[in-house]
Write a protein that holds these residues in place. Structure first.
Motif, PDB file in Angstrom:
ATOM      1  N   CYS A  64       1.046  -0.880   0.090  1.00  0.00           N
ATOM      2  CA  CYS A  64       0.003   0.136  -0.313  1.00  0.00           C
ATOM      3  C   CYS A  64       1.116   1.169   0.155  1.00  0.00           C
ATOM      4  CB  CYS A  64      -1.115   0.001   1.385  1.00  0.00           C
ATOM      5  SG  CYS A  64      -1.348  -1.420   1.731  1.00  0.00           S
TER       6      CYS A  64
ATOM      7  N   TYR B 201       5.549   4.473 -12.317  1.00  0.00           N
ATOM      8  CA  TYR B 201       4.887   4.876 -10.517  1.00  0.00           C
ATOM      9  C   TYR B 201       5.005   6.754 -10.518  1.00  0.00           C
ATOM     10  CZ  TYR B 201       6.320   0.907  -8.942  1.00  0.00           C
ATOM     11  OH  TYR B 201       5.901  -1.453  -8.517  1.00  0.00           O
TER      12      TYR B 201
ATOM     13  N   SER C  71       3.759  -5.629 -11.835  1.00  0.00           N
ATOM     14  CA  SER C  71       3.447  -4.708 -10.991  1.00  0.00           C
ATOM     15  C   SER C  71       2.015  -3.713 -11.328  1.00  0.00           C
ATOM     16  CB  SER C  71       4.091  -3.531 -10.026  1.00  0.00           C
ATOM     17  OG  SER C  71       5.642  -4.444  -9.469  1.00  0.00           O
ATOM     18  N   ARG C  72       1.483  -4.449 -10.435  1.00  0.00           N
ATOM     19  CA  ARG C  72       0.222  -3.205 -10.751  1.00  0.00           C
ATOM     20  C   ARG C  72      -1.216  -2.725  -9.372  1.00  0.00           C
ATOM     21  NH1 ARG C  72      -3.150  -5.593 -14.923  1.00  0.00           N
ATOM     22  NH2 ARG C  72      -2.216  -7.453 -15.772  1.00  0.00           N
ATOM     23  N   ALA C  73      -0.987  -2.145  -9.983  1.00  0.00           N
ATOM     24  CA  ALA C  73      -1.900  -0.727  -8.120  1.00  0.00           C
ATOM     25  C   ALA C  73      -2.376   0.065  -9.057  1.00  0.00           C
ATOM     26  CB  ALA C  73      -0.657   0.117  -8.187  1.00  0.00           C
TER      27      ALA C  73
ATOM     28  N   TRP D  18      -3.318   3.924  -2.877  1.00  0.00           N
ATOM     29  CA  TRP D  18      -3.074   3.312  -3.700  1.00  0.00           C
ATOM     30  C   TRP D  18      -3.083   1.579  -2.934  1.00  0.00           C
ATOM     31  CZ3 TRP D  18      -2.375   3.957  -8.578  1.00  0.00           C
ATOM     32  CH2 TRP D  18      -2.380   5.895  -8.582  1.00  0.00           C
ATOM     33  N   TYR D  19      -3.355   0.986  -3.561  1.00  0.00           N
ATOM     34  CA  TYR D  19      -3.335  -0.583  -2.965  1.00  0.00           C
ATOM     35  C   TYR D  19      -2.685  -1.187  -3.772  1.00  0.00           C
ATOM     36  CZ  TYR D  19      -6.598  -0.186   0.685  1.00  0.00           C
ATOM     37  OH  TYR D  19      -6.985   0.485   2.009  1.00  0.00           O
ATOM     38  N   GLY D  20      -1.484  -2.007  -4.257  1.00  0.00           N
ATOM     39  CA  GLY D  20      -0.627  -2.992  -5.233  1.00  0.00           C
ATOM     40  C   GLY D  20       0.106  -3.916  -5.012  1.00  0.00           C
TER      41      GLY D  20
END
Length: 800
Positions: free
Chosen positions: A319, A368, A396-398, A411-413
């Motif tokens: 997060c 990012y 990575s996905r967010a 943000w959640y990733g």
């Protein structure tokens, strides 16, 4: 009755219930502060209701029976009512307990554990509110009937007394009987808190109820404190203590609820209301506290399970704040990368991408930064550091969590390990490169067509063959690419047939195959062998066509040269056949001519003798004529054999052919001192044959046998054996000569083992026998020599 007996409680439990009932009734008698009423609080009602709530309905008669014993014992000890009064009062008490227990269990719909507000409300309303109406009505009516007290004066006190007993004693009994062992033990801090609370409660209760404090309800704060902090256990214990303290002070006359006889009835009602309100408040608060604690435990359990799930899920979860600063890592992430949230922060508090491979760090930082600035979802692949090994590829996905105004809250990733997938993709790309190289380098022309047959791909070898850079160079306005390609690249004589073949294959979905000529880049046409087949999906629909063509121009030219060589060979073969025919005629005619010469010389000697032997000369002249006729027949039949004209065949007894051949060779055999024996089976069936040709075979085989035994000393014998075997007549000519080294080769034309032989005799014999439908072969004789065997089919029977 059987069901009731099977559900009988233990005698110990029944006895304990009865004794407790008696003691509770005695306690009620102590609180009888209003003369003539006998009760102010009736604890047995709470005990009875709680017992039936916990017991199964089939066992209720036993508890009613035990309660009746307790009721009558208490009547004897304390109340001294007439027996009819005691029976009627207990009937009301029993009905109150059964109806109250049934209503509470019916309302809750499950075993009552005093853990929810619903259960507490059901106990208060049904058990302490509705059920005591029955007991109060029957008890007051009984007192009025027997002239002991008016109905309207007794009913309110009776009802409130029973309700108070239920509210105070029933929860205590339920907690003691059912819930006490289920909870964990108190910690030292909790025991300390309980001790302090107990002292405060006792102090406030003593001061307020003894008259030192003007207001009795000041006891409510510590009472509710016990209910909140210790739930039902705290509530029922403090309520029991409150009831005991109140009773003690009231009986002793120092309580606020004690007074002169005129005001004592009012005081008793106020006492009952005080206990009812205290019990109601404490139980409701305890239920709310218990429900809150259960919800809190459920929430904590859910959080624990969610945390376990987040930690156990095979991915890295993180997060970040709205500004993109990391604020949380799940356990797997910390274990995998060997870092905590602090390790992902720079000294100035911003994010740090030290776990990203140096070669990927700048690109990852830009990705990012773009996502955190724009709020767009993040998707990026890079190599991530591992705690116990080299960097591994991750994806990575967010996404941002927003509030109702659209502002980003957090943000959640996730970061998923894709190292194996990247390796698999690299292997797939390498495989595709190898396949592409194979397609380009394999010595075959490969093309791909649409389901309609239009070409979309030529491999490099085919493009080089045509001298093209791309298949799109074949496009012509107004023509399909298939038609344009065939017109431009296929020989005009083959174009129409190829186009029709492809159209038919496209229409039917069947594979096609055709040989045709294609235009080479040097301007020449070369023969190719083309084949095509459709590729279908899981539903059987054609997705595309694949076709190959193999250059066979060199093979075609080689076949043409081979055909020309075969024609030349046929001419040479015909010349050789003519020479062979001449040699065979010379060989066969030579034998009777030799006989003519020999017999002529013999005849000349018989005529030159003095006196001339005319009879012998005459006989010899007959032999000369026969030999001459034999030569004529040989020439005629040999011509017929090689011209494949029909020979003259008649149904003949095979034994007669043996006899004639034997007679023809008798003089020669005698001259060469060879004995010929014949073994012919009787009653042999007739055979369709050409007599002269079969005699010719027999004579050739007999003469070969004589030649074989000529060099041996001793008995020179040639055997003839004829017999039937199935559907054929088999003839064997055997000798005891040196034998044959190559049994099959001796039948080849011009092969001979004789110094002056032509090598045609056995070849001609095999031709004659096979023309009759038979076989001729040679075998070794035992102990030495050779056997020549031939078969002739019997008329009307198949040869075996």
């Amino acid at each position: 009755m059987t069901s009731v007996w099977l559900h009988r409680p233990s005698l110990l439990h029944l006895a304990l219930f009865g004794v407790t009932y008696v003691l509770a009734a005695g306690f009620a008698q102590l609180l009888a502060i209003v003369p003539g009423t006998g009760i102010s609080i009736w604890p047995p009602s709470g005990l009875f209701v709680a017992t039936l709530i916990l017991a199964t309905p089939p066992s209720w008669p036993w508890w009613v029976l035990a309660g009746s014993l307790g009721e009558f014992s208490a009547n004897v000890l304390w109340f001294h009512n007439p027996l009819p009064v005691a029976v009627l009062i207990y009937t009301g008490n029993a009905l109150e307990a059964m109806v109250g227990a049934w209503l509470v269990k019916r309302t809750c719909g499950r075993p009552v554990r005093m853990e929810t507000v619903q259960e507490v409300v059901a106990l208060i309303v049904m058990g302490a509110g509705a059920a005591p109406i029955i007991s109060a009505t029957m008890g007051s009516a009984t007192l009025a009937w027997f002239g002991m007290q008016p109905f309207t004066r007794a009913w309110p006190l009776w009802w409130i007394g029973d309700a108070t007993g239920v509210l105070i004693v029933a929860p205590l009994a339920l907690v003691v009987f059912q819930s006490w062992r289920g909870d964990a033990r108190l910690s030292a801090a909790r025991w300390t808190e309980a001790g302090i609370l107990g002292m405060i409660f006792l102090a406030v209760a003593g001061l307020s109820l003894s008259g030192y404090l003007p207001f009795a309800y000041i006891i409510m704060p510590p009472l509710l404190w016990a209910a909140v902090r210790f739930e039902f256990k705290g509530a029922v214990i403090t309520l029991a203590l409150l009831a005991l303290i109140t009773a003690a002070f009231t009986v002793s006359g120092v309580s606020q609820f004690a007074g002169d006889p005129e005001s004592q009835r009012h005081k008793q009602i106020m006492l009952q209301l005080f206990l009812v309100i205290s019990a109601f408040s404490a139980l409701i608060v305890a239920a709310i506290s218990r429900q809150y604690q259960r919800a809190l435990l459920t929430l904590r359990e859910s959080e624990r399970q969610l945390q376990q799930l987040i930690d156990a899920v095979p991915t890295l979860i993180w997060c970040a704040t709205p500004e993109g600063v990391p604020c949380y890592l799940n356990k797997r992430a910390m274990d995998v990368i060997g870092a905590t949230v602090k390790d992902l922060l720079a000294p100035d508090g911003s994010r740090s991408l030290t776990i990203v491979h140096p070669e990927d760090r700048d690109a990852a930082e830009k990705a990012y930064a773009h996502a955190f600035e724009t709020g767009e979802p993040l998707l990026w692949r890079y190599r991530q550091r591992r705690a116990n090994g080299p960097h591994r590829w991750v994806e990575s996905r967010a996404e941002a969590l927003r509030d109702e105004t659209g502002a980003i809250v957090q943000w959640y990733g996730v970061s998923v390990d894709i190292e194996d997938m990247m390796k698999a993709q690299e292997a797939l790309r390498e495989r595709e490169r190898e396949l592409s190289q194979l397609v380009e380098m394999v010595p075959v022309h490969i093309r791909r067509l649409t389901p309609e047959g239009n070409p979309t791909f030529f491999n490099k070898r085919l493009l080089d063959f045509f001298g093209l850079d791309s298949v799109s160079e074949l496009d012509k306005p107004g023509l399909s690419r298939l038609t344009a390609a065939i017109e431009a690249l296929v020989h005009p004589e083959d174009a129409g047939k190829l186009l029709a073949t492809v159209h038919k294959a496209v229409a039917t979905g069947e594979p096609f195959s055709l040989k045709y000529r294609m235009l080479h880049a040097d301007g020449t046409y070369r023969w190719v062998d083309g084949r095509g087949e459709a590729v279908r999906d899981e539903h059987g629909e054609i997705v595309q066509w694949y076709a190959v063509s193999l250059d066979i121009d060199d093979q075609v030219r080689s076949r043409e040269e081979l055909s020309l060589a075969q024609e030349n060979l046929a001419i040479a073969s015909r010349a050789a056949s003519l020479a062979e025919l001449s040699a065979s005629i010379a060989h066969e005619v030579n034998q009777p001519l030799t006989a003519v010469v020999a017999n002529s010389l013999a005849c000349q000697r018989w005529l030159s003798a003095e006196p001339p032997h005319l009879e012998k000369a005459q006989k010899t002249l007959g032999l000369i004529v026969r030999a001459a006729n034999s030569a004529t027949d040989i020439v005629r039949h040999t011509r017929a054999l090689f011209r494949r004209t029909a020979s003259t065949r008649t149904s003949t007894m095979p034994a007669s052919v043996i006899t004639e051949a034997h007679n023809l060779m008798a003089e020669e055999a005698a001259r060469r001192r060879v004995r010929v024996t014949a073994d012919v089976e009787r009653d042999l069936p007739p055979v369709s044959l050409d007599r002269v040709q079969i005699q010719q075979v027999l004579i050739n085989l007999l003469r070969n046998g004589m030649d074989a035994v000529e060099a041996i000393t001793g008995d020179r014998t040639i055997g003839i054996r004829m017999r039937r075997l199935g559907g054929v007549v088999q003839t064997e000519i055997s000798d005891h000569g040196p034998g044959i080294e190559h049994p099959e080769k001796v039948f080849e034309p011009f092969f001979t083992t004789k110094a002056h032989g032509m090598g045609m005799g056995l070849a001609i014999c095999r031709s004659i026998v096979e023309s009759h439908g038979g076989r001729l072969w040679a075998e070794a004789n035992e102990p030495q020599g050779a056997i020549f065997i031939f078969t002739l089919p019997i008329e009307g029977a198949p040869a075996s």
